[in-house]
Design an enzyme around this catalytic site. Structure first.
Site, PDB file in Angstrom:
ATOM      1  N   GLU A   1       0.813  -1.216   0.000  1.00 18.36           N
ATOM      2  CA  GLU A   1       0.000   0.000   0.000  1.00 18.36           C
ATOM      3  C   GLU A   1       0.851   1.271   0.000  1.00 18.36           C
ATOM      4  O   GLU A   1       0.333   2.341  -0.235  1.00 18.36           O
ATOM      5  CB  GLU A   1      -0.912   0.022   1.227  1.00 18.36           C
ATOM      6  CG  GLU A   1      -1.950  -1.091   1.277  1.00 18.36           C
ATOM      7  CD  GLU A   1      -1.384  -2.403   1.834  1.00 18.36           C
ATOM      8  OE1 GLU A   1      -2.142  -3.371   1.890  1.00 18.36           O
ATOM      9  OE2 GLU A   1      -0.185  -2.441   2.208  1.00 18.36           O
ATOM     10  N   SER A   2       2.143   1.190   0.299  1.00 21.51           N
ATOM     11  CA  SER A   2       3.116   2.287   0.254  1.00 21.51           C
ATOM     12  C   SER A   2       4.204   2.084   1.304  1.00 21.51           C
ATOM     13  O   SER A   2       5.083   1.259   1.124  1.00 21.51           O
ATOM     14  CB  SER A   2       2.466   3.665   0.412  1.00 21.51           C
ATOM     15  OG  SER A   2       3.386   4.651   0.022  1.00 21.51           O
TER      16      SER A   2
ATOM     17  N   HIS B   1      10.969   7.011  13.525  1.00 18.53           N
ATOM     18  CA  HIS B   1      12.237   7.577  13.997  1.00 18.53           C
ATOM     19  C   HIS B   1      12.041   7.868  15.484  1.00 18.53           C
ATOM     20  O   HIS B   1      11.062   8.512  15.859  1.00 18.53           O
ATOM     21  CB  HIS B   1      12.598   8.863  13.247  1.00 18.53           C
ATOM     22  CG  HIS B   1      12.639   8.685  11.759  1.00 18.53           C
ATOM     23  ND1 HIS B   1      13.716   8.160  11.107  1.00 18.53           N
ATOM     24  CD2 HIS B   1      11.697   8.936  10.817  1.00 18.53           C
ATOM     25  CE1 HIS B   1      13.462   8.112   9.802  1.00 18.53           C
ATOM     26  NE2 HIS B   1      12.237   8.586   9.604  1.00 18.53           N
TER      27      HIS B   1
END
Length: 516
Positions: free
Chosen positions: A462-463, A468
Site C-alpha cells: 500500500e506504500s 524515527h
C-alpha cells in the site's frame, strides 16, 4: 523639521532593540494610536495595539531615546514624533478629528455608511450583468460599505497599497470613497493607492467609469489569475480583498495569488468565502494553515449577496495575516490548469420555457448562454423576458478528482525510553502494527543509532510505514502512507499508543495527490 524617507528605519531599530517578535508595523500602529489619542496611558496603549504592558513600555522608552516621544508625565509624542506620523505614515492627509469622530461614535459611523451607500448607488454606472459561469453574485451596496469600514479597525492603513484581487463586487469604489471622506480639508493630493486585478473587461470598464464620476483614484489591470504572470506583482500590497469562486480549487488559486501579491510578515487579507459543508470547512482551515497564514477574525454571514443561492446568499469574512514564512500553494510564476468554477466542476444544462409562448431554451456550460443573457436577449418568438425553469440535465463531470493516497503524520509523546531504544523491540512493534492494520508487508529495514535511537521503514504493498525515535525525549515520529483506506484509523492510532505505551498522540492526515 522634515523627516526624510531616507532617514533611519525607526520601526526596525525598535524591533531589534526590544526583541519584538511581532512585525515592525506594530511600532507604527503604536505611534499612530499615540498620535491620534495623545496622552494615552501605557495600559490603554497596550490594549489598543494588543501587546503586553512590559513590551509597550520598552517600545515607549526607545521612542524617547530617538526623540519621538517625551518621558514627561502627561505628555505624548514630540513634534518630531508627530511629524514622523504625518509625513512618513501619511496622516497629514487625513482629517484626524473626523476620523476619531467616525471611529468612536456608532451614530456618526452609521450616518457615514448611509451617505456612502447612497453615493455609491448613484455613482456606479455601467455595471454589467452577473456572469454566473464565473460564480459571480454581486455583494450588496451595504456589504461593500462594511468591507471598506474594516480598514478603520486598523489605523495603519493610511498611505498603504491596497489590492482587490478580482472586484466584480466593486469594493474598490467603497474603499476609495471612504478614504476620500476622511481626507483633510483642502487636501488635493491623492493618498489612495488602490489597485484592481480583474479578468472581466466589463467590470474594469464599470470601475474606471464609476471612479472617474466619483473622483476616485483606482488603477485597474486586466489579469487572468490562472496564468502564471504575477511575478512582477509579488510582495507589493499591504491589504488585499479577495472573494474567490465557490470551489475549493478556486479558493486555493485566489488565496495563493493573494499571498504572492502581499508583503510578507504583516499584510492583511480579507477573504470572503461561503462554503458550509463541514468537510469543506475543514479543508478551508487546512489550506489557510498549510500556507502559514494566521486567522485574526472570523465574521460569519458578513457578506450579503444578491443571488448566490448556492451559498445561501451569504458568506463568511475571514481576516488573515501573512507571516514571514507564508507561502502560496500555487507559485506566482506557475499557471493553474484545474477547473475553478462551479459550472466547470459540476456542469449541467438547464431547460427554461418562455412564460408567454412556451418556447424552450437550453442554457448551460456547453450552450455558451446563461439565464441572465437569455432574459436580456428575450424570447426570439414573442420578445418576453420571463422564463420558467422546467428541467435540469446533469452532464458528465469534466474533471473527477481523486487522491493517490492518505499520509498520516503521527507524533508519539511521553513513551518509556525502553520502548524506543533498541532495534529488536521497535521492529517487533512496528511489524505488529502493520499486521494488526491488515497492511501487506513487502520488505523492511531498521537501523540502530549510537548511543540510542532507531529509524526503520517497512515497505508496504500500500506504500510505506516508517518510524524515527528519540529515547532521550521519550518521543517517536511515525509516518504512514497508504494508497487505500485503512480498515480503521482509530485502530491504527490505538495500536501505536498501546504498544509504545505513549501518554499522548498527535495525528494529522494529509490527502496526497489530488489529480484528475
Amino acid at each position: 523639521m522634515k523627516i526624510e524617507p531616507t532617514q533611519v528605519n525607526i520601526a526596525k531599530i525598535i524591533k531589534e532593540q526590544t526583541k519584538l517578535e511581532e512585525s515592525e508595523e506594530v511600532v507604527h500602529l503604536l505611534l499612530i494610536e499615540w498620535y491620534l489619542r495623545k496622552q494615552l496611558s501605557t495600559k490603554k496603549l497596550a490594549g489598543k495595539v494588543k501587546l503586553p504592558l512590559p513590551l509597550v513600555s520598552a517600545i515607549k522608552k526607545e521612542l524617547v531615546k530617538l526623540g519621538l516621544a517625551s518621558n514627561k508625565v502627561g505628555t505624548g509624542l514630540t513634534r518630531k514624533g508627530k511629524l514622523y506620523v504625518e509625513q512618513q505614515l501619511g496622516w497629514a492627509a487625513i482629517n484626524k478629528e473626523y476620523y476619531l469622530k467616525v471611529t468612536d461614535s456608532k451614530e456618526e459611523q452609521a450616518s457615514l455608511k448611509e451617505v456612502m451607500a447612497e453615493e455609491l448607488t448613484v455613482g456606479i454606472v455601467g455595471r454589467p450583468s452577473v456572469a454566473v459561469a464565473y460564480d459571480q453574485a454581486f455583494a450588496t451596496i451595504e456589504t461593500i460599505v462594511e468591507r471598506a469600514f474594516l480598514l478603520l479597525e486598523k489605523p495603519d492603513f493610511i498611505n498603504k497599497h491596497i489590492l482587490f484581487l478580482g472586484d466584480d463586487d466593486l469594493s474598490s469604489l467603497a474603499v476609495g470613497l471612504l478614504i476620500k471622506k476622511l481626507k483633510a480639508s483642502g487636501r488635493t493630493k491623492s493618498i489612495e493607492k488602490l489597485t484592481v486585478y480583474e479578468l472581466s473587461p466589463d467590470v474594469i470598464h464599470c470601475i474606471n467609469t464609476s471612479a472617474k464620476k466619483m473622483d476616485l483614484d483606482i488603477v485597474c489591470q486586466h489579469l487572468d489569475f490562472r496564468e502564471g504572470s504575477l511575478s512582477k506583482y509579488k510582495n507589493q500590497f499591504d491589504y488585499i480583498y479577495v472573494d474567490p469562486p465557490y470551489t475549493l480549487s478556486g479558493l486555493k488559486l485566489f488565496l495563493s495569488r493573494a499571498i504572492s501579491c502581499s508583503r510578507l510578515e504583516h499584510a492583511h487579507i480579507f477573504l470572503s468565502f461561503g462554503e458550509k459543508a463541514p468537510k469543506n470547512q475543514l479543508a478551508l482551515q487546512k489550506l489557510i494553515g498549510l500556507q502559514n497564514l494566521v486567522i485574526e477574525k472570523i465574521k460569519p454571514n458578513f457578506n450579503q449577496y444578491s443571488g448566490a443561492s448556492i451559498i445561501g446568499g451569504v458568506s463568511t469574512l475571514y481576516e488573515l495575516t501573512t507571516q514571514i514564512d507564508s507561502y502560496p500553494a500555487v507559485l506566482a510564476e506557475s499557471s493553474y490548469s484545474d477547473y475553478i468554477y462551479t459550472g466547470e466542476l459540476r456542469p449541467r444544462n438547464v431547460v427554461y420555457q418562455c412564460c408567454r409562448c412556451g418556447k424552450e431554451y437550453t442554457v448551460g456550460l456547453y450552450t455558451e448562454m446563461t439565464i441572465e443573457e437569455l432574459k436580456r436577449k428575450k424570447c426570439s418568438i414573442c420578445a418576453n423576458d420571463t422564463f420558467l425553469r422546467i428541467d435540469t440535465k446533469k452532464l458528465p463531470d469534466l474533471q473527477e478528482q481523486h487522491s493517490l493516497g492518505k499520509h498520516y503524520l503521527i507524533e508519539l509523546k511521553n513513551c518509556p525510553k525502553e520502548k524506543l531504544t533498541s532495534v529488536p523491540l521497535v521492529e517487533q512493534l512496528m511489524l505488529q502494527i502493520a499486521d494488526g492494520c491488515k497492511l501487506t508487508r513487502v520488505q523492511h529495514y531498521f537501523h540502530q543509532f549510537e548511543p540510542w535511537g532507531v529509524s526503520g521503514v517497512i515497505i508496504l504493498a500500500e506504500s510505506h510505514l516508517t518510524i524515527h525515535t528519540w529515547p532521550e525525549k521519550n518521543y517517536a515520529a511515525v509516518d504512514l502512507f497508504v494508497c487505500s483506506d485503512l480498515s480503521s484509523e482509530s485502530h491504527f492510532t490505538s495500536l501505536l499508543l498501546t504498544l509504545f505505551e505513549g501518554k499522548e498522540i498527535e495525528c494529522r492526515c494529509i490527502i496526497r495527490g489530488n489529480v484528475s
